[in-house]
Design a protein around this motif. Structure first.
Motif, short mmCIF file in Angstrom:
data_model
loop_
_atom_site.label_atom_id
_atom_site.label_comp_id
_atom_site.label_asym_id
_atom_site.label_seq_id
_atom_site.Cartn_x
_atom_site.Cartn_y
_atom_site.Cartn_z
N ASN A 146 -40.05 8.39 -24.29
CA ASN A 146 -39.68 9.58 -23.54
C ASN A 146 -38.18 9.58 -23.22
O ASN A 146 -37.56 8.52 -23.03
N THR A 147 -37.61 10.77 -23.15
CA THR A 147 -36.17 10.90 -22.93
C THR A 147 -35.78 10.87 -21.45
O THR A 147 -34.60 10.99 -21.13
N ASN A 156 -39.62 11.06 -30.06
CA ASN A 156 -40.22 11.32 -28.75
C ASN A 156 -41.69 11.71 -28.78
O ASN A 156 -42.36 11.61 -27.75
N ARG A 157 -42.20 12.17 -29.90
CA ARG A 157 -43.56 12.73 -29.94
C ARG A 157 -44.42 12.03 -30.99
O ARG A 157 -43.92 11.57 -32.03
N LEU A 179 -48.98 4.76 -24.29
CA LEU A 179 -49.64 5.83 -23.54
C LEU A 179 -48.82 6.28 -22.33
O LEU A 179 -48.98 7.42 -21.88
N TYR A 180 -47.96 5.43 -21.83
CA TYR A 180 -47.04 5.82 -20.76
C TYR A 180 -46.06 6.87 -21.26
O TYR A 180 -45.91 7.94 -20.66
N HIS A 181 -45.39 6.60 -22.37
CA HIS A 181 -44.44 7.57 -22.92
C HIS A 181 -45.17 8.85 -23.35
O HIS A 181 -44.67 9.96 -23.14
N CYS A 182 -46.34 8.69 -23.94
CA CYS A 182 -47.10 9.84 -24.41
C CYS A 182 -47.47 10.77 -23.25
O CYS A 182 -47.35 12.00 -23.37
N GLN A 183 -47.88 10.20 -22.14
CA GLN A 183 -48.25 11.03 -20.99
C GLN A 183 -47.05 11.80 -20.46
O GLN A 183 -47.15 12.99 -20.12
N ILE A 184 -45.89 11.16 -20.39
CA ILE A 184 -44.70 11.82 -19.85
C ILE A 184 -44.24 12.96 -20.75
O ILE A 184 -43.88 14.04 -20.27
#
Length: 272
Positions: A146-147, A156-157, A179-184
């Protein structure tokens, strides 16, 4: 039950790095991951792995000048020679540590560089790295980040990462799904697990609570539910990867703080 690996760059921060292997094994972890091994000799790390019966399941390739803010070289034009030197070093460590996976950080998009130009460099570097890693029987992984945590990070995706993997076309290039980055960035995490795990292109998962990046039982995500989804989908498609615990313990540098915060894992093990 998901297989959990301790991330030694974040867990047990009150201990010296090499002492974190002992602490992870004492808490029942059977595998470890971390950012970088290069400040230590291969022999020193191998000794810690063997002494504690631990598997090394993931680490990162050299990212450039980390202290100066660099977060990978793969999308940076003009840095190809340095990138290749780093991949060779990472493969050397991976073979010595019997580690099957190397994460290659994409890097920050340089100011003024068009994203399609960065992507062209990224794809060619990944194609080369995957071919070199294949010679040593290793996988290379790419991770959407995530940025908010890393502004200007190129990847990012999840859909973009899978598109890159398809474009490169190397069977040993896989996606590291945090999953942390994915959720954000995206949300809808359970459906993305159901979508992407069966593809065979997800090589590794990571977890942390959102938004503070503490233990997974704190924050807006229901990890009990998500662990169940991972189990369900894995049973259907045969996914057998590891789940890296890449979070910052709430108790920070407090002695024993990481172990005290592992109630979520002890509870899950009892129920599984």
């Amino acid at each position: 039950m998901p297989q959990f690996a301790a991330n030694l760059s974040m867990l047990y921060p009150e201990l010296d790095f090499l002492d974190r292997f002992d602490a992870a094994a004492k808490d029942g972890f059977q595998a470890v991951e971390y950012l970088f091994p290069y400040d230590f000799t291969k022999e020193a790390i191998v000794a810690k792995l063997k002494a504690n019966g631990l598997q090394q399941v993931l680490f990162n390739a050299p990212p450039g000048d980390w202290a100066a803010g660099e977060r990978g070289l793969a999308c940076l034009p003009g840095r190809e020679a340095e990138f290749r030197e780093g991949i060779a070093k990472a493969i050397d460590y991976a073979v010595a540590l019997d580690c099957p996976r190397i994460h290659i950080m994409a890097g920050l998009v340089p100011e003024g560089l068009a994203r399609d130009a960065a992507e062209a460099v990224y794809v060619e570097n990944l194609r080369w790295a995957a071919a070199e890693a294949a010679k040593a029987g290793r996988d290379v992984l790419i991770e959407p980040i995530n940025t908010r945590d890393i502004p200007r990070f190129f990847l990012n995706r999840q859909d973009h990462a899978h598109q890159i993997a398809e474009t490169v076309g190397a069977p040993n290039l896989k996606v590291q799904m945090d999953l942390y980055h994915c959720q954000i960035v995206e949300g809808d995490v359970a459906m993305k697990l159901r979508q992407y795990l069966p593809t065979g292109r997800v090589g590794h998962l990571q977890i942390a609570g959102v938004p503070e990046r503490h233990e997974p039982d704190v924050g807006e995500q229901n990890y009990d539910y998500l662990f169940g989804v991972i189990d369900e989908v894995s049973a259907q498609c045969g996914w057998q990867g590891w789940v890296g615990c890449e979070y910052r313990p709430r108790r920070g540098m407090e002695p024993g703080g990481t172990s005290a915060g592992l109630g979520w894992l002890r509870d899950w093990r009892q129920r599984a």
